[in-house]
Design an enzyme around this catalytic site. Structure first.
Site, PDB file in Angstrom:
ATOM      1  N   CYS A 127       3.917 -19.171 -74.037  1.00 15.16           N
ATOM      2  CA  CYS A 127       3.430 -20.119 -75.038  1.00 15.16           C
ATOM      3  C   CYS A 127       4.625 -20.680 -75.791  1.00 15.16           C
ATOM      4  CB  CYS A 127       2.459 -19.452 -76.012  1.00 15.16           C
ATOM      5  SG  CYS A 127       1.997 -20.529 -77.390  1.00 15.16           S
ATOM      6  N   HIS A 147      -2.492 -20.173 -80.732  1.00 15.14           N
ATOM      7  CA  HIS A 147      -2.503 -21.642 -80.777  1.00 15.14           C
ATOM      8  C   HIS A 147      -3.661 -22.279 -80.021  1.00 15.14           C
ATOM      9  CE1 HIS A 147       1.680 -20.731 -81.929  1.00 15.14           C
ATOM     10  NE2 HIS A 147       1.533 -21.789 -82.685  1.00 15.14           N
TER      11      HIS A 147
END
Length: 390
Positions: A127, A147
């Site tokens: 990520c 996220h």
């Protein structure tokens, strides 16, 4: 009584202007800094910005700027925000500062020389927002749990840090230092994950070049968490008596990095470990975390404009929820604190006392305040981070 006190905020990602989440940690750090100064201690208060990594490089590219130009435009907005909130820090560190870059390279070399860094190949799910690898079981419907965006599959040559080597040492350290992971309720989650630790940590990247070069292999740049965490050490390495930090204040989303990677890195380079890592909760808005990445942002100017008074905002952030818990933000909650506790209760107290003094003279106002008892109670609350009660 220790005559020095060293407190830090996390260094913030300057990929956009600062918001209430940044303000919360920084205001509390400032309050604790000022409190320790009142106790007569020599205080060093550090804040700053975390400026390397793929996330920054990509954000700068989207803005049509080089990473350094992008950062040089944005960092002053953090300093300006802290000025508006009356934050009295001793240093604003940037991970692009030369002394920090040299210190990171020195620590990498020392860890390598101690046999804790080796070359290998890594393939995993990454990520960019977190600057972290995940396993399939960590993901939620194929997305980063923080996220909520798809992760990238990355395969590259990398240097690994022997994190598994420090598994048992970390567990013993937590046992000997029960206050290190604070508040207490966050401790077992970390310990349980460390007990299951079965892989070493990738600490270099070759797929982009915005970062600190490895001193022993120029093709590799440093993983942002090895880089960023050492900012706390870089700032005071030449200041006698301040290391180790008394407390690293952080948000709960980065506790793993501070409670596991950070002490392991320090063990590897033979440096003392901070006395406490305190992870506070999130501010939410409509029950969602306040952050740019999820589109929930309350910037500093907006925050102050609610009452037009920076001190009432500082008071609200410290008073509204126990430090360590989550809190849900609303403009009405700020206004209610301002009107109910500052204007009405405190204002009324000051008005009444002033009226009595004006009417009778100070010598006739025989008030037995028991100040020493109040002071000891407040001191205990501050030292145990019960700031809302203090």
């Amino acid at each position: 009584m220790k005559d020095k006190f060293y407190i830090t905020t996390p260094i913030y990602y300057p990929n956009d202007i600062p918001h209430i989440g940044h303000a919360y940690t920084t205001v509390v750090a400032d309050v604790l800094s000022r409190w320790n100064k009142l106790l007569g201690k020599e205080v060093f208060f550090l804040t700053g910005t975390d400026e390397h990594g793929k996330k920054i490089a990509e954000t700068a590219e989207r803005a049509g700027k080089s990473p350094k130009d992008f950062l040089d435009d944005l960092v002053p907005k953090f300093k300006d925000a802290w000025k508006k909130l009356d934050i009295d820090y001793d240093r604003f560190i940037r991970t692009t500062d030369k002394d920090h870059e040299l210190n990171v390279q020195k620590m990498l070399q020392k860890s390598f020389d101690n046999g804790d860094i080796y070359l290998g190949e890594y393939e995993g799910l990454y990520c960019v927002g977190c600057e972290q690898y995940y396993t399939e079981k960590d993901l939620i419907e194929g997305c980063c749990p923080t996220h909520k965006k798809p992760v990238e599959k990355i395969k590259e040559k990398t240097y690994f840090f022997k994190l598994t080597k420090y598994k048992e040492k970390l567990l013993k350290f937590y046992e000997k230092n029960p206050e290190f992971i604070s508040p207490k309720k966050r401790k077992m989650e970390v310990i349980n994950r460390v007990e299951e630790l079965d892989r070493d940590l990738s600490i270099s990247r070759t797929s982009f070049d915005w970062g600190i070069q490895f001193p022993f292999d120029k093709k590799h740049i440093t993983y942002v968490w090895f880089d960023a965490l050492f900012n706390y050490h870089s700032a005071v390495k030449d200041k006698k008596g301040f290391w180790p930090a008394d407390v690293n204040l952080i948000g709960k989303d980065i506790l793993w990095f501070h409670a596991v990677y950070w002490p392991a890195f320090l063990m590897s380079v033979d440096e003392e470990i901070p006395k406490k890592v305190f992870a506070h909760g999130y501010w939410t808005f409509d029950s969602e975390k306040i952050s740019k990445s999820v589109g929930k942002v309350i910037n500093i100017d907006k925050l102050i404009s609610i009452t037009g008074n920076k001190d009432s905002i500082r008071y609200f952030l410290c008073r509204a929820v126990p430090f360590g818990d989550d809190g849900d933000f609303s403009e009405q909650a700020v206004i209610d604190r301002h009107n109910g506790e500052l204007s009405n209760k405190l204002g009324n107290l000051v008005s009444r006392v002033a009226g009595l003094v004006e009417k009778n003279g100070i010598e006739k106002c025989d008030v037995d305040f028991h100040f020493s008892n109040v002071f000891e109670e407040v001191k205990e609350l501050m030292e145990t981070f019960q700031i809302d009660k203090a």
